[in-house]
Write a protein that holds these residues in place. Structure first.
Motif, PDB file in Angstrom:
ATOM      1  N   ILE A 221     -21.902  16.890-105.791  1.00 28.50           N
ATOM      2  CA  ILE A 221     -20.868  16.068-106.574  1.00 28.50           C
ATOM      3  C   ILE A 221     -20.586  14.939-105.686  1.00 28.50           C
ATOM      4  O   ILE A 221     -20.897  15.135-104.337  1.00 28.50           O
ATOM      5  N   PHE A 222     -19.789  14.147-106.244  1.00 31.43           N
ATOM      6  CA  PHE A 222     -19.235  12.995-105.460  1.00 31.43           C
ATOM      7  C   PHE A 222     -18.089  12.451-106.263  1.00 31.43           C
ATOM      8  O   PHE A 222     -17.893  12.767-107.490  1.00 31.43           O
ATOM      9  N   GLN A 223     -17.252  12.027-105.447  1.00 30.78           N
ATOM     10  CA  GLN A 223     -15.873  11.477-105.597  1.00 30.78           C
ATOM     11  C   GLN A 223     -15.743   9.798-106.070  1.00 30.78           C
ATOM     12  O   GLN A 223     -16.472   9.218-105.166  1.00 30.78           O
ATOM     13  N   ASP A 224     -15.188   9.424-106.946  1.00 31.07           N
ATOM     14  CA  ASP A 224     -15.346   8.235-107.234  1.00 31.07           C
ATOM     15  C   ASP A 224     -14.333   7.280-106.483  1.00 31.07           C
ATOM     16  O   ASP A 224     -13.625   7.751-106.004  1.00 31.07           O
ATOM     17  N   SER A 225     -15.135   6.387-105.922  1.00 33.53           N
ATOM     18  CA  SER A 225     -14.542   5.611-104.733  1.00 33.53           C
ATOM     19  C   SER A 225     -13.542   4.747-105.030  1.00 33.53           C
ATOM     20  O   SER A 225     -12.799   4.329-104.102  1.00 33.53           O
ATOM     21  N   ASP A 226     -13.570   4.284-106.313  1.00 31.11           N
ATOM     22  CA  ASP A 226     -12.539   3.232-106.653  1.00 31.11           C
ATOM     23  C   ASP A 226     -11.110   3.987-107.148  1.00 31.11           C
ATOM     24  O   ASP A 226     -10.091   3.351-106.510  1.00 31.11           O
ATOM     25  N   ASN A 227     -11.204   4.920-107.962  1.00 26.69           N
ATOM     26  CA  ASN A 227      -9.942   5.741-108.141  1.00 26.69           C
ATOM     27  C   ASN A 227      -9.654   6.706-107.304  1.00 26.69           C
ATOM     28  O   ASN A 227      -8.412   7.412-107.206  1.00 26.69           O
TER      29      ASN A 227
END
Length: 290
Positions: free
Chosen positions: A253-259
């Motif tokens: 998985i990865f996390q949204d870097s914008d929000n």
């Protein structure tokens, strides 16, 4: 484990003598600790008064999800779902727990297709025929917390996506079967993971369940990639969520870097999750929110 005398008032606040209330309970936990198991501290054991308050919170939580189930459809934005949750929660006497929690900007998490969790409702994200969505509702009533989520299939969903949603729910049920007084949390995780893998899926490793009731997130952390025979002892009075995130593809998985919130599958394949809140009882379990 406790320095209380047997005729002293019990630590749980029941007003009963310790020997008539939690003395045998503490002796059981002490024996398990001596065997090398991790045991819960007293602060994780909910009192009857607290449990009743959490049940009241869960009643609102379930009603809000029922409202979503009655109204969700293709063509609406996830922001509309957020408005439903906010308005219904307040109307029923509660407060949406996510709103403002560590900076989260909305009242509910809406995670669509390859969004694993913590999706932020948006006016721009319009539900389409064939989408799958997790709606994660968390509620505060009189200071007590409840937390559960459901998957929804929008219109005609691909059979393989429909199966993912179904199996994710079965994973929760398999985990629930392992909730037993003085059992181990690792038994829950193993059952979840075995069922997901048997159907060709994977389970997210980094995010799990959690204790809940007096706070939004309490100990213990609940892994769904754990091994049977490991983990914290599930003592009567403990309360936690079972909420595995089941991926059609790889577990990465990865996390949204914008929000800074939304989690996505790395391979862009869909993910599904159901969440229930469970109380460990003297003879099994009680599902508090679902």
């Amino acid at each position: 484990m406790s320095e209380l005398g047997r005729n002293d008032a019990c630590w749980c606040g029941s007003g009963k003598k310790y020997k008539k209330c939690h003395a045998d309970f503490d002796e059981k936990l002490s024996a398990l600790k001596a065997e090398g198991h991790v045991i819960p501290p007293h602060k994780l054991i909910k009192t009857p008064e607290q449990i009743e308050g959490i049940r009241r919170s869960a009643k609102v939580n379930i009603a809000v999800l029922d409202y979503v189930a009655e109204h969700i459809r293709a063509g609406i934005s996830t922001a509309e779902i957020d408005r439903w949750v906010y308005e219904e929660t307040l109307r029923l006497g509660g407060v949406p727990a996510p709103l403002g929690f560590e900076g989260f900007p909305k009242s509910v998490c809406t995670s669509v297709n390859n969004q694993v969790c913590h999706g932020i409702p948006s006016e721009e994200l319009i539900l389409q025929d064939g989408d799958i969505i997790n709606v994660d509702v968390s509620t505060i009533v009189d200071g007590y917390y409840s937390d559960s989520s459901r998957m929804f299939c929008i219109g005609k969903v691909l059979p393989e996506w429909e199966k993912l949603v179904r199996v994710a729910k079965e994973c929760v049920e398999k985990g629930l079967e392992q909730v037993k007084p003085f059992g181990l949390l690792g038994d829950v995780g193993q059952a979840v993971n075995d069922h997901a893998k048997a159907n060709g899926y994977s389970v997210v490793r980094e995010i799990g369940g959690h204790g809940v009731g007096l706070e939004f997130h309490e100990d213990p952390w609940v892994s769904y990639t754990s091994k049977a025979g490991t983990g914290m002892v599930m003592a009567p009075g403990m309360m936690f969520t079972i909420e595995p995130m089941v991926n059609m593809g790889a577990p990465d998985i990865f996390q949204d870097s914008d929000n800074g919130w939304t989690i996505y599958t790395d391979d862009e394949l869909p993910s599904a999750q159901w969440e229930i809140q469970v109380l460990v009882t003297d003879d099994g379990y009680e599902v508090i929110a679902y």
